[in-house]
Design a protein around this motif. Structure first.
Motif, mmCIF file in Angstrom:
data_model
loop_
_atom_site.group_PDB
_atom_site.id
_atom_site.type_symbol
_atom_site.label_atom_id
_atom_site.label_comp_id
_atom_site.label_asym_id
_atom_site.label_seq_id
_atom_site.Cartn_x
_atom_site.Cartn_y
_atom_site.Cartn_z
ATOM 1 N N LEU A 17 -12.171 20.656 -4.804
ATOM 2 C CA LEU A 17 -11.446 20.101 -3.660
ATOM 3 C C LEU A 17 -12.362 19.473 -2.614
ATOM 4 N N ALA A 18 -13.615 19.907 -2.539
ATOM 5 C CA ALA A 18 -14.523 19.359 -1.528
ATOM 6 C C ALA A 18 -14.687 17.846 -1.655
ATOM 7 N N PRO A 19 -14.950 17.297 -2.851
ATOM 8 C CA PRO A 19 -15.070 15.840 -2.931
ATOM 9 C C PRO A 19 -13.759 15.125 -2.652
ATOM 10 N N LEU A 20 -12.638 15.770 -2.957
ATOM 11 C CA LEU A 20 -11.339 15.172 -2.649
ATOM 12 C C LEU A 20 -11.173 14.998 -1.147
ATOM 13 N N ALA A 21 -11.574 15.997 -0.373
ATOM 14 C CA ALA A 21 -11.499 15.898 1.085
ATOM 15 C C ALA A 21 -12.397 14.783 1.601
ATOM 16 N N LEU A 22 -13.598 14.678 1.041
ATOM 17 C CA LEU A 22 -14.515 13.610 1.452
ATOM 18 C C LEU A 22 -13.924 12.241 1.151
ATOM 19 N N LEU A 23 -13.301 12.093 0.000
ATOM 20 C CA LEU A 23 -12.696 10.812 -0.361
ATOM 21 C C LEU A 23 -11.528 10.465 0.551
ATOM 22 N N ALA A 24 -10.699 11.465 0.864
ATOM 23 C CA ALA A 24 -9.545 11.198 1.724
ATOM 24 C C ALA A 24 -9.980 10.768 3.122
ATOM 25 N N VAL A 25 -10.958 11.468 3.686
ATOM 26 C CA VAL A 25 -11.459 11.091 5.013
ATOM 27 C C VAL A 25 -12.177 9.748 4.938
ATOM 28 N N GLY A 26 -12.960 9.552 3.873
ATOM 29 C CA GLY A 26 -13.681 8.295 3.737
ATOM 30 C C GLY A 26 -12.771 7.104 3.580
ATOM 31 N N ALA A 27 -11.649 7.261 2.891
ATOM 32 C CA ALA A 27 -10.705 6.150 2.737
ATOM 33 C C ALA A 27 -10.145 5.717 4.082
ATOM 34 N N ALA A 28 -10.006 6.675 4.985
ATOM 35 C CA ALA A 28 -9.466 6.355 6.308
ATOM 36 C C ALA A 28 -10.536 5.912 7.294
ATOM 37 N N ALA A 29 -11.700 6.551 7.237
ATOM 38 C CA ALA A 29 -12.717 6.304 8.264
ATOM 39 C C ALA A 29 -13.931 5.549 7.753
ATOM 40 N N GLY A 30 -14.138 5.508 6.439
ATOM 41 C CA GLY A 30 -15.302 4.833 5.892
ATOM 42 C C GLY A 30 -16.593 5.544 6.262
ATOM 43 N N VAL A 73 -2.104 22.876 -10.020
ATOM 44 C CA VAL A 73 -1.003 22.109 -9.428
ATOM 45 C C VAL A 73 -1.520 21.251 -8.275
ATOM 46 N N ALA A 74 -2.369 21.832 -7.429
ATOM 47 C CA ALA A 74 -2.932 21.070 -6.306
ATOM 48 C C ALA A 74 -3.736 19.879 -6.811
ATOM 49 N N LEU A 75 -4.534 20.090 -7.840
ATOM 50 C CA LEU A 75 -5.336 18.992 -8.383
ATOM 51 C C LEU A 75 -4.454 17.952 -9.070
ATOM 52 N N GLY A 76 -3.391 18.409 -9.732
ATOM 53 C CA GLY A 76 -2.477 17.468 -10.365
ATOM 54 C C GLY A 76 -1.775 16.587 -9.349
ATOM 55 N N LEU A 77 -1.289 17.184 -8.275
ATOM 56 C CA LEU A 77 -0.620 16.400 -7.232
ATOM 57 C C LEU A 77 -1.605 15.465 -6.543
ATOM 58 N N ALA A 78 -2.840 15.925 -6.361
ATOM 59 C CA ALA A 78 -3.862 15.066 -5.762
ATOM 60 C C ALA A 78 -4.156 13.868 -6.652
ATOM 61 N N THR A 79 -4.090 14.071 -7.964
ATOM 62 C CA THR A 79 -4.306 12.961 -8.897
ATOM 63 C C THR A 79 -3.264 11.868 -8.697
ATOM 64 N N LEU A 80 -2.036 12.260 -8.429
ATOM 65 C CA LEU A 80 -0.985 11.264 -8.225
ATOM 66 C C LEU A 80 -1.152 10.529 -6.897
ATOM 67 N N ALA A 81 -1.770 11.178 -5.926
ATOM 68 C CA ALA A 81 -1.907 10.582 -4.597
ATOM 69 C C ALA A 81 -3.192 9.785 -4.418
ATOM 70 N N LEU A 82 -4.271 10.171 -5.098
ATOM 71 C CA LEU A 82 -5.575 9.570 -4.815
ATOM 72 C C LEU A 82 -5.678 8.096 -5.199
ATOM 73 N N PRO A 83 -5.244 7.666 -6.392
ATOM 74 C CA PRO A 83 -5.376 6.232 -6.703
ATOM 75 C C PRO A 83 -4.635 5.320 -5.725
ATOM 76 N N PRO A 84 -3.380 5.612 -5.355
ATOM 77 C CA PRO A 84 -2.754 4.748 -4.343
ATOM 78 C C PRO A 84 -3.518 4.722 -3.026
ATOM 79 N N LEU A 85 -4.039 5.871 -2.607
ATOM 80 C CA LEU A 85 -4.810 5.927 -1.366
ATOM 81 C C LEU A 85 -6.058 5.067 -1.477
ATOM 82 N N ALA A 86 -6.777 5.184 -2.586
ATOM 83 C CA ALA A 86 -8.005 4.419 -2.765
ATOM 84 C C ALA A 86 -7.719 2.919 -2.830
ATOM 85 N N ILE A 87 -6.653 2.537 -3.515
ATOM 86 C CA ILE A 87 -6.344 1.110 -3.644
ATOM 87 C C ILE A 87 -5.879 0.526 -2.321
ATOM 88 N N ALA A 88 -5.112 1.305 -1.561
ATOM 89 C CA ALA A 88 -4.697 0.824 -0.235
ATOM 90 C C ALA A 88 -5.913 0.571 0.651
#
Length: 348
Positions: A17-30, A73-88
């Motif tokens: 989950l640690a890299p997922l958090a970094l990616l989510a914050v990075g997508a928003a803040a760079g 389950v958390a990782l599976g749901l994150a998989t569905l959310a991460l590509p749209p977030l990254a592409i946006a």
């Protein structure tokens, strides 16, 4: 030097989950967040696996892990959310070009290194809702047929010529990839059709995979138009190559002997390569303990064991996969390990 205790459940959650958090914050803040995510997924695992001791001990045979499925389950749901977030973020104007490249490459690494083991665990669970989530993860990455080919083809035919995912000795990864990809699709379809001839119920699994993949591509187009669609295809290709690399490395050159009746010997711990590196074992949800998974497919990942005599790779799984991208180097480095294994089998 080796640790005596198995990996605690909290370590699996922290590592994935640690890299997922970094990616989510990075997508928003760079900025620094994206470079930290890239360093985590690309460099940190290689570094820590050289520093931390190996994991040689196993969880108790009767141990229970009630939180194991919750993390899946958390990782599976994150998989569905991460590509749209990254592409946006990648098709928007808030990030620089290098930041967008770092975001997309890191996202592809997370999908290949963490989504794959999580989805793999999910499709082996007994709960049909968990299985469906694992299928959705694979189909979201445009490789839904892996849920069929892995369970119906790879497991029964591993380490034989009937398994497209098992690479014979001497075959480089880039020669292996077309057969693994296309062969997995075809053999999985053939296996599903055979099942439906005996008991056809509901929508064909391949139609379900196609619908989920179509929804993924439609989402990409809605978010980013043609560029968004192209980026989703690139992310999916990046993840799929890592999925095939995992199969390639974990079964390269290992074959099951054929008995007098023409049937292959039973699958054993000798038919998968394993690794015992601490950090990547946590990051990959114990996927490097691959022999035990083939012997006990429904065993939850925190309880997977290292069987006595199972072949061990000298490198962490991500490093082995990187080496496999250069076939002459891979063959040269693997030659003594295969020779040693053959000598052990002959002596036995």
């Amino acid at each position: 030097m080796s640790v005596r205790a198995p990996i605690p459940p909290a370590a699996f959650a922290a590592a994935t989950l640690a890299p997922l958090a970094l990616l989510a914050v990075g997508a928003a803040a760079g900025g620094l967040w994206l470079w930290l995510a890239l360093a985590y997924l690309w460099l940190l695992s290689l570094t820590l696996d050289q520093i931390l001791p190996l994991v040689e001990s196993d969880a108790p045979e009767d141990a229970e892990f009630p939180a194991a499925d919750a993390l899946l389950v958390a990782l599976g749901l994150a998989t569905l959310a991460l590509p749209p977030l990254a592409i946006a973020a990648a098709t928007g104007s808030g990030l620089s070009l290098p930041e967008k490249a770092a975001l997309l490459f890191s996202t592809g690494l997370w999908l290949g290194q963490i989504t794959h083991p999580a989805a793999h665990e999910l499709i082996h669970r007994g709960d049909r809702h968990l299985v469906r989530l694992g299928i959705a993860c694979y189909a979201w990455l445009l490789i839904g047929h892996h849920a069929s080919s892995h369970r119906l083809v790879h497991h029964p035919h591993v380490a034989t010529s009937r398994d497209p995912a098992s690479a014979p000795r001497g075959r480089g990864f880039w020669r292996y990839l077309p057969r693994a990809s296309l062969g997995g699709f075809i053999e999985g379809l053939r296996a599903e059709n055979a099942l439906r001839q005996r008991s056809a119920r509901g929508l064909h699994p391949y139609a379900r995979y196609a619908l989920i993949s179509a929804a993924a591509l439609a989402t990409a187009a809605l978010i980013g138009g043609l560029p968004g669609l192209g980026l989703w295809l690139l992310l999916a290709a990046h993840a799929q190559i890592q999925i095939h690399l995992s199969d390639y490395v974990q079964h390269y050159g290992l074959t099951r002997a054929t008995g007098p009746d023409g049937k292959p010997e039973p699958v054993s711990g000798r038919h998968s390569w394993n690794t015992a590196h601490w950090f990547t074992s946590a990051l990959l949800l114990n996927a490097p303990r691959h022999s035990d998974h083939h012997s006990h497919p429904s065993r939850p990942y925190p309880a997977l064991r290292l069987p006595d005599g199972a072949p061990l790779l000298p490198w962490p799984l991500p490093l082995a996969a990187t080496i496999a991208l250069v076939p002459p180097l891979w063959r040269r480095l693997m030659k003594p390990h295969l020779a040693r294994l053959s000598a052990t089998d002959t002596q036995g």
